[in-house]
Design a protein around this motif. Structure first.
Motif, PDB file in Angstrom:
ATOM      1  N   UNK A 151      -8.852 -36.346  39.324  1.00  0.00           N
ATOM      2  CA  UNK A 151      -9.628 -37.443  39.605  1.00  0.00           C
ATOM      3  C   UNK A 151     -11.009 -37.239  39.956  1.00  0.00           C
ATOM      4  N   UNK A 152     -11.198 -35.962  40.856  1.00  0.00           N
ATOM      5  CA  UNK A 152     -12.692 -35.633  40.863  1.00  0.00           C
ATOM      6  C   UNK A 152     -13.495 -35.205  39.884  1.00  0.00           C
ATOM      7  N   UNK A 153     -13.154 -34.445  38.889  1.00  0.00           N
ATOM      8  CA  UNK A 153     -13.771 -34.069  37.489  1.00  0.00           C
ATOM      9  C   UNK A 153     -14.023 -35.408  36.682  1.00  0.00           C
ATOM     10  N   UNK A 154     -12.888 -36.316  36.673  1.00  0.00           N
ATOM     11  CA  UNK A 154     -13.250 -37.524  35.835  1.00  0.00           C
ATOM     12  C   UNK A 154     -14.114 -38.441  36.431  1.00  0.00           C
TER      13      UNK A 154
ATOM     14  N   UNK B 236     -21.575 -30.429  38.606  1.00  0.00           N
ATOM     15  CA  UNK B 236     -20.527 -31.372  39.362  1.00  0.00           C
ATOM     16  C   UNK B 236     -19.243 -31.450  38.658  1.00  0.00           C
ATOM     17  N   UNK B 237     -19.020 -31.642  37.470  1.00  0.00           N
ATOM     18  CA  UNK B 237     -17.859 -31.678  36.571  1.00  0.00           C
ATOM     19  C   UNK B 237     -17.158 -30.540  36.762  1.00  0.00           C
ATOM     20  N   UNK B 238     -17.667 -29.384  36.465  1.00  0.00           N
ATOM     21  CA  UNK B 238     -17.131 -28.207  36.466  1.00  0.00           C
ATOM     22  C   UNK B 238     -16.452 -27.788  38.040  1.00  0.00           C
ATOM     23  N   UNK B 239     -17.322 -28.122  39.068  1.00  0.00           N
ATOM     24  CA  UNK B 239     -16.898 -27.693  40.418  1.00  0.00           C
ATOM     25  C   UNK B 239     -16.128 -28.756  41.316  1.00  0.00           C
ATOM     26  N   UNK B 240     -16.351 -30.166  40.795  1.00  0.00           N
ATOM     27  CA  UNK B 240     -15.818 -30.939  41.893  1.00  0.00           C
ATOM     28  C   UNK B 240     -14.450 -30.748  42.303  1.00  0.00           C
TER      29      UNK B 240
ATOM     30  N   UNK C 271     -14.361 -29.412  46.085  1.00  0.00           N
ATOM     31  CA  UNK C 271     -14.306 -30.950  46.810  1.00  0.00           C
ATOM     32  C   UNK C 271     -15.710 -31.452  46.883  1.00  0.00           C
ATOM     33  N   UNK C 272     -15.698 -32.922  46.878  1.00  0.00           N
ATOM     34  CA  UNK C 272     -16.753 -33.716  47.123  1.00  0.00           C
ATOM     35  C   UNK C 272     -17.260 -33.387  48.546  1.00  0.00           C
ATOM     36  N   UNK C 273     -16.998 -33.018  49.791  1.00  0.00           N
ATOM     37  CA  UNK C 273     -17.471 -32.886  50.854  1.00  0.00           C
ATOM     38  C   UNK C 273     -18.680 -31.924  50.736  1.00  0.00           C
ATOM     39  N   UNK C 274     -17.981 -30.647  50.464  1.00  0.00           N
ATOM     40  CA  UNK C 274     -18.637 -29.666  50.324  1.00  0.00           C
ATOM     41  C   UNK C 274     -20.028 -29.846  49.472  1.00  0.00           C
ATOM     42  N   UNK C 275     -19.938 -30.305  48.357  1.00  0.00           N
ATOM     43  CA  UNK C 275     -20.882 -30.777  47.171  1.00  0.00           C
ATOM     44  C   UNK C 275     -21.938 -31.472  47.677  1.00  0.00           C
TER      45      UNK C 275
ATOM     46  N   UNK D 225     -17.075 -39.882  44.248  1.00  0.00           N
ATOM     47  CA  UNK D 225     -15.805 -39.426  44.368  1.00  0.00           C
ATOM     48  C   UNK D 225     -15.392 -39.593  45.859  1.00  0.00           C
ATOM     49  N   UNK D 226     -16.058 -39.127  46.542  1.00  0.00           N
ATOM     50  CA  UNK D 226     -15.692 -39.456  48.111  1.00  0.00           C
ATOM     51  C   UNK D 226     -15.552 -40.763  48.723  1.00  0.00           C
TER      52      UNK D 226
END
Length: 536
Positions: A189-192, A409-413, A417-421, A465-466
């Protein structure tokens, strides 16, 4: 039939598809899926209806999801085109419509005002009536009134048309992420969602490229009409993405299966999962097309007990019920945090972004952008023709500078996780704005704006995402609509503050933006971690 069967660790490690088989169901022509426990507990089998997360996993991942990404991404890009359309048409429209500086400020704010009015309304309707219906209607309103504004003979008519178009944009932005997320397995889900957010950059590039290609040309000779200038043709072209997106949703895509399950529409949800599985497994020897689902359609009954019934007052209470629920119980803390974050990032991003051209103009006079304190307006005593193409080239470059942030973002989400980014990108964005004090030339400012663009887009993607993962299905679109509405208020305030202070006290709004972004980054650490969480 509606209870879940708890499984052991050994079963949990088996591939999901191998643990189910199809058996006849007395209530259905197609049958339901049973959970096969023979591998770990002898020959005993128990029949069970799948939860939403189990059904999404069982439907597989593949062609359907990538097609969904393209259609939803095009809709997301169309919103970006409509928002940026106004800023690109101003240099020439101001002459043709005899606009004052206050008129241009009102026009810039109109899109945000419309989005503020439409955000919560569309989100509420999406939670009650369905995501796809709302997307089709809001995108149609966006494109239709956006296109009609090209023929407005007077500024007042043009302003109203852009306001109504903004109401449409206010609906599609929050609902598109709710809709898209409800088709995604939690591990992807996060990546997409990050990939979906990347299409916003595509919309930026399309708007800047169209403006660069269309507005400077002399369309009077080509079209044989002296009243249809290049900026009007540009407005028409900008409406096409929204209208085609509405058509794609109507003809190609189903309703969200998560929404259907929450509404108790099990057969329709079964059909959606069946379609997903067939497309994802096409060409593979798989026979797993029908699922029995666990549905729980109690929400409307609970709301009726809480609110009672009684005319207009009851209707108003019902419409505001999602906001009340967002700020109660376990959701209260995260709702206050998100309110602060949406306000801070919207004030900072849109406040600064809309005034970058003004700061560039000040830099051409020498010194830092805040060293010139005399009254100055780039719109005074300047001719609109021939059209200067530098602003479109700079807009194109800044839009393209989003690419590294989107890829990151796509590679690391799904790893970070969305919170840290979200937290880290807001903190770095704050620093990049503060460094405007060190800028001495227009090219340095262009570089800095590209850095700000590339870093801040990470925060927006993470927030998308979050935001979808923090709220249950019956509140998801309403919550996103409410918070984007708060963001539009902040965007209007940011533009007003810059407009009042950029000439005489330039340092105030710049430090204010930096401070708001810093605050948002620090507050974001208070959010719960949502990485790989299940949608409720």
């Amino acid at each position: 039939m509606s209870r879940h069967v708890q499984t052991g660790d050994a079963e949990a490690r088996e591939p999901l598809l191998t643990r189910y088989s199809k058996v006849p169901d007395e209530d259905s022509d197609e049958g339901v899926i049973i959970f096969d426990k023979s591998a770990s507990s002898g020959s005993v089998s128990s029949q069970v209806r799948l939860s939403y997360e189990e059904a999404v996993e069982a439907a597989g991942f593949g062609v359907f999801h990538y097609g969904l990404l393209v259609v939803c991404g095009w809709a997301n890009a169309s919103d970006a085109v409509e928002i940026l359309c106004v800023s690109f048409l101003l240099p020439t429209a101001r002459c043709d419509m005899n606009l004052s500086s206050s008129d241009m400020g009102l026009l810039t704010a109109s899109i945000f005002l419309g989005m503020m009015l439409g955000g919560y309304m569309w989100g509420y309707l999406a939670d009650k009536k369905g995501r796809r219906k709302v997307l089709v209607l809001s995108l149609t309103i966006n494109g239709l009134f956006g296109g009609l504004s090209s023929m407005a003979p007077w500024f007042s008519v043009f302003l109203v048309m852009r306001l109504i178009s903004g109401i449409g944009v206010g609906g599609s932005i929050p609902v598109i992420f709710s809709y898209f997320s409800e088709f995604m397995p939690r591990m992807r889900r996060g990546t997409m969602i990050s990939a979906l957010a990347t299409f916003w950059m595509g919309g930026n590039i399309v708007a800047a490229g169209l403006a660069w290609l269309v507005i400077p040309r002399n369309w009077t000779e080509i079209l044989g009409s002296s009243s249809f200038q290049g900026w009007r043709l540009f407005v028409v072209l900008c409406s096409i993405p929204s209208l085609t997106s509405a058509l794609f949703f109507q003809l190609l895509l189903p309703e969200s299966p998560k929404f259907l399950m929450e509404a108790g529409r099990e057969k329709e949800a079964l059909h959606v999962f069946k379609k997903m599985f067939q497309m994802n497994m096409k060409g593979k020897e798989k026979d797993f097309t029908v699922l029995g689902l666990s549905v729980n359609p109690k929400r409307d009954l609970e709301e009726s007990r809480v609110l009672g019934k009684g005319g207009l007052a009851w209707a108003l209470k019902k419409a505001l019920m999602p906001i009340r629920q967002m700020f109660q119980g376990s959701l209260k803390g995260r709702s206050f945090v998100l309110l602060v974050i949406f306000f801070c990032i919207s004030f900072g991003y849109y406040g600064l972004w809309m005034w970058f051209p003004e700061l560039f103009s000040k830099l051409e006079k020498g010194g830092s952008p805040c060293s010139n304190v005399t009254q100055f307006s780039p719109m005074r005593n300047q001719s609109c023709y021939p059209v200067k193409t530098a602003v479109y080239m700079e807009g194109f470059i800044i839009a393209a500078s989003n690419l590294p942030g989107n890829i990151f973002t796509i590679l690391m989400m799904d790893n970070m996780g969305g919170k840290i980014l979200l937290s880290c990108s807001l903190l770095v964005s704050s620093l990049s704005v503060f460094l405007i004090y060190m800028v001495k030339t227009k090219y340095q400012s262009l570089i800095l704006s590209c850095v700000f663009s590339g870093v801040s887009v990470i925060a927006w993607n993470a927030l998308d995402v979050v935001g979808t993962e923090l709220y249950p299905t019956h509140l998801r679109s309403s919550a996103l609509g409410f918070f984007t509405g708060i963001g539009r208020i902040a965007a209007i305030m940011g533009n007003v503050v810059f407009g009042d202070l950029v000439d005489n006290n330039c340092w105030v709004p710049i430090l204010l933006v930096s401070g708001f972004l810093l605050t948002g980054g620090l507050v974001a650490f208070l959010l719960p971690q949502t990485k790989h969480t299940e949608l409720t």
